[in-house]
Design an enzyme around this catalytic site. Structure first.
Site, PDB file in Angstrom:
ATOM      1  CB  CYS A  13      -0.909   0.010   1.224  1.00 22.06           C
ATOM      2  SG  CYS A  13      -0.022   0.187   2.794  1.00 22.06           S
ATOM      3  CD  GLU A 126      -2.613   0.953  12.492  1.00 26.16           C
ATOM      4  OE1 GLU A 126      -3.782   1.369  12.484  1.00 26.16           O
ATOM      5  OE2 GLU A 126      -2.124   0.261  11.566  1.00 26.16           O
TER       6      GLU A 126
END
Length: 652
Positions: A13, A126
Site C-alpha cells: 500500500c 499500530e
C-alpha cells in the site's frame, strides 16, 4: 476465468511503499540507519533492508548517540519521540499518513474530554501507538468484548465517547461495534479510520475467493492485514492458504484443473507476488498433466507414515496444547506445543496460523488410533546444524536460549541444536552460580562442531568480549565531556561506583553520587541499578572515564549562598563532634563549623560538654568563605556581641 488470477490491488500500500522507500534512500545517503522494530511486518523485506544498512533494533538504547532512527509505518507513542530527543538521536518519521491522522484525532478528542475507544488488536504496534496519544482509552477487537467493557466500567448514555479503528481492521466487524455504541451512547463521535486501500483489497479478495477453488494469500503471518485477508477468503473458499514466498507455494497440492485466486497483504513486495504467481501457474499446469484416477487418489489417501519421515501438512487448528495438521493421509497429525520450539519466549499465535503449510518430522505413528505425533523443532534443527557449521567456519555470532545447567557448564539451545558451553566460557565469575543465565537469551560463538557425535561447543565469554569491544569502540569514538549516558551499576567500592555506559566502565566517585553526605555508595545504589550519568573527564590512553550523577542544578552550596548571608540566625543540626568544635548541617549538603570557643559563653573542655550529635540548635553565621566553601557559626554570638573568630581560632 484464467487458471491463476491475481487481485488488482494486491501488495504494497502507499504507507508501506513510502516507509520502505524512505529507509532505502536514507541508508544510501547516510550509511547505517536503524528502525525501532520491523519497519513493516515482512521478514524478507526486513532482511533485504538489513543488507542495505537498515538495522532493526528492539530498543533505542541499542542505537549509538547521533544515530538515525526510523519511526516505522505503524507509528509510535509520544514517549518514543521524547526518548529519541533525550538520547540525541536523529528521527526520520515513516509513520503512515493514515496512522498519523488517527494520532491527531485521538489526541484532540482526549483533550476535549472524550474517552477514546480503539477497535483493533491490543498487541499490534499500530494500536499500541494510537493508545499512547490518548489520555483515556480502551481497546477491543469484537462486539462481545466491547459490551462487557461498557458494562464493567459503568459508562452512562451521556458519557462522551469517540471511536476509531486500526487501519487494517475488517469493516463489518468494526461496524457491528459502532452500531452497539449507537444504541447505548448519546454522546458518540464516530471516525472512519480504516484505510481505503485495505477496504478495497479485502473486497477484491472476498470476490476473487468466491470464484476460486483455491485461494492463495501472500504475506507474512505477523502482518495483521494479511491475517485478515486469510480470514475473509476462508469464509467463502475453504481451500485458502497463506504463503510467504514461492518456496511455500511450491509445497501446495492442487486439485485437477483448479481455479486459483491470488492476493497479497500490504507488506508483500511485488517481486514476491510475481514469483508466487509463476509458481502457482506451474503447479496448475502440472496438476492438469498428471490427472489421477479415483483409485489412485484413494490409494494416496491411505499412504502410510514412518517414524523419521519429513512431511508437509496444512495447519487446520491451533489449541493451547497442540497444533492439528492435515497430512493428506489416513493419519491425523498433531504437534505438541513443546515440539514447536525450545525458546521459552516462543508465542504460538505469532508463528503458527490456520491455513499455513508447515514442515514437520514424524516422531511416532499410532495406526490403532490413526494419529501421528509430529515435531517442528526437529525439522528446524536439521537446517540449524548446517547454519551452526557455517557460523563456526565464518566465526559468526549466534543466539540461543540457556535451557539447562550441568556439572561442567550450561546447555544453550540454538535453533533446536544443543550447544554445550563450559563453565569457563560462560562469562560468569568463578564461584558464582551459573543458574543466573537459565532461560536467558545469550549470544555466543561456536568453537567446535562434531556432527557425527552430535556435539557442539560454544563460548559466551568470547562473544561478550567482542560485543563489548564493538560497543566500547562506539563509546570511545563519540565520548565528550558533559555527554549523558543511561548506564548500569556494575560494582561498588568504598570510594565509588563503577558504571557500564555501553561496553565501557566509568567511575562515579562517592562525592559525585549525591550532594548529601554519603558514607558508602551502597547507601544510594546497588549492583544492577540503572543510573543516569554524565562525563566529567576521560583519558583515551589510559582508558579511564570519570562520571558524575548528581544534578548540577541542585547544588546545595549555591542554594545556601542565594538564601543566606553573614549575620543570619538559623537553626542547624549537629552532625559530628570534634576536639576543636561541632560540625552542623545548615541545609542538606551544606555544613558549618561552631568552633569550641563559640559553643558557650562559659569555658568548656570539649564540645560534648554542651552539645550532642543530632541536637538542633540556633546559631549565627559569622563568616562565609566562598573560595573554600567553609562557614563559621556561633551559639555564643546570639547572647553577646562577638566579632568573627580570630585567625588562630580558625586554624585550630
Amino acid at each position: 476465468m484464467s487458471k491463476v488470477t491475481v487481485a488488482p490491488h494486491a501488495g504494497f500500500c502507499f504507507g508501506v511503499a513510502r516507509a520502505v522507500g524512505l529507509a532505502q534512500k536514507q541508508a544510501k545517503q547516510y550509511g547505517t540507519c536503524y528502525t525501532l522494530g520491523p519497519i513493516i511486518h515482512n521478514r524478507a523485506v526486513v532482511e533485504s533492508l538489513a543488507a542495505e544498512g537498515v538495522i532493526c533494533v528492539d530498543s533505542l538504547q541499542e542505537v549509538p548517540s547521533g544515530g538515525r532512527v526510523f519511526i516505522r509505518a505503524h507509528g509510535e507513542t509520544p514517549q518514543v519521540y521524547q526518548e529519541m530527543e533525550t538520547l540525541g538521536l536523529c528521527c526520520c518519521d515513516a509513520t503512515c499518513p493514515d496512522v498519523q491522522k488517527i494520532h491527531r484525532i485521538v489526541s484532540e478528542q482526549s483533550q476535549n474530554g472524550h474517552i477514546v475507544f480503539i477497535f483493533g488488536d491490543k498487541k499490534h504496534p499500530e494500536v499500541i501507538g494510537i493508545a499512547g496519544w490518548c489520555q483515556h482509552s480502551y481497546i477491543f477487537s469484537d462486539e462481545e468484548t466491547l459490551q462487557k467493557l461498557w458494562i464493567d466500567n459503568g459508562f452512562q448514555a451521556d458519557t462522551p465517547v469517540s471511536i476509531v479503528s486500526q487501519t487494517t481492521a475488517q469493516r463489518p466487524l468494526y461496524e457491528k461495534c459502532v452500531n452497539f455504541l449507537k444504541k447505548v451512547c448519546t454522546n458518540l463521535k464516530i471516525f472512519d479510520t480504516i484505510c481505503n486501500a485495505t477496504v478495497l483489497r479485502q473486497q477484491e479478495a472476498a470476490e476473487l475467493a468466491a470464484q476460486s477453488d483455491v485461494m492463495i494469500v501472500v504475506g507474512d503471518s505477523l502482518s495483521a492485514n494479511t491475517r485478515h485477508l486469510v480470514e475473509i477468503c476462508a469464509r467463502v473458499c475453504p481451500r485458502t492458504y497463506l504463503v510467504e514466498d514461492a518456496a511455500g507455494a511450491s509445497r501446495l497440492l492442487l486439485p485437477t484443473n483448479a481455479r486459483v485466486g491470488l492476493t497479497a497483504g500490504a507488506s508483500a513486495p511485488a517481486r514476491v507476488i510475481k514469483e508466487v504467481e509463476i509458481t502457482m501457474s506451474e503447479l496448475v499446469k502440472k496438476s492438469g498433466e498428471m490427472e489421477e484416477s479415483f483409485a489412485e487418489m484413494l490409494e494416496q489417501s491411505f499412504k502410510t507414515l514412518t517414524t523419521g519421515d519429513k512431511v508437509s501438512g496444512l495447519v487446520t487448528a491451533v489449541t493451547p496444547t497442540e497444533i492439528h495438521v492435515d497430512l493428506g493421509t489416513k493419519h491425523a497429525g498433531y504437534i505438541p506445543v513443546a515440539e514447536l520450539s525450545d525458546d521459552p519466549s516462543y508465542v504460538v499465535a505469532d508463528h503458527i496460523r490456520v491455513g499455513e503449510t508447515i514442515e514437520t518430522f514424524v516422531m511416532r505413528v499410532n495406526d490403532v488410533e490413526g494419529t501421528a505425533l509430529l515435531s517442528k523443532k526437529r525439522v528446524d534443527a536439521v537446517q540449524s546444524w548446517e547454519d551452526i557449521e557455517v557460523a563456526r567456519e565464518a566465526h559468526n555470532m549466534v543466539e540461543g536460549i540457556v535451557t539447562e545447567e550441568n556439572k561442567g557448564g550450561l546447555v544453550v539451545s540454538v535453533r533446536g541444536v544443543r550447544v554445550f558451553v563450559p563453565a569457563s566460557q560462560t562469562g560468569i565469575p568463578k564461584d558464582s552460580p551459573l543458574s543466573v543465565l537459565l532461560k536467558k537469551r545469550v549470544k555466543l560463538y561456536v568453537t567446535e562442531v562434531n556432527r557425527a557425535r552430535r556435539r557442539v561447543v560454544g563460548s559466551i565469554r568470547a562473544a561478550q568480549a567482542d560485543d563489548r569491544k564493538l560497543k566500547s569502540d562506539v563509546v570511545w569514538g563519540s565520548i565528550e565531556v558533559g555527554k549523558r549516558y543511561q548506564g548500569v551499576v556494575k560494582s561498588l567500592t568504598a570510594y565509588g561506583a563503577f558504571v557500564d555506559i555501553g561496553g565501557v566502565d566509568g567511575m562515579v566517585h562517592v562525592s559525585e553520587l549525591s550532594w548529601k553526605r554519603v558514607s558508602h555508595p551502597s547507601d544510594l545504589v546497588k549492583v544492577g541499578d540503572p543510573l543516569e550519568v554524565y562525563v566529567l573527564s576521560f583519558d583515551t590512553e589510559k582508558k579511564k572515564i570519570s562520571l558524575g550523577h548528581k544534578n548540577k542544578d541542585e547544588n546545595p552550596w549555591q542554594k545556601f549562598i542565594d538564601t543566606h548571608t553573614v549575620g543570619d540566625v538559623v537553626k542547624v543540626r549537629v552532625v559530628k563532634l570534634a576536639a576543636f568544635g561541632a560540625f552542623c548541617e545548615i541545609i542538606p549538603g551544606v555544613d558549618g563549623l561552631i568552633h569550641i570557643s563559640h559553643i558557650s559563653d562559659q569555658r568548656i573542655n570539649k564540645p560534648s560538654d554542651a552539645l550532642y550529635e543530632g541536637q538542633a540548635v540556633d546559631v549565627k553565621i559569622l563568616e562565609i568563605d566562598q573560595e573554600h566553601k567553609k562557614i563559621s557559626l556561633s551559639i555564643r554570638a546570639l547572647t553577646s556581641y562577638e566579632e568573627a573568630p580570630s585567625t588562630e581560632e580558625k586554624n585550630d
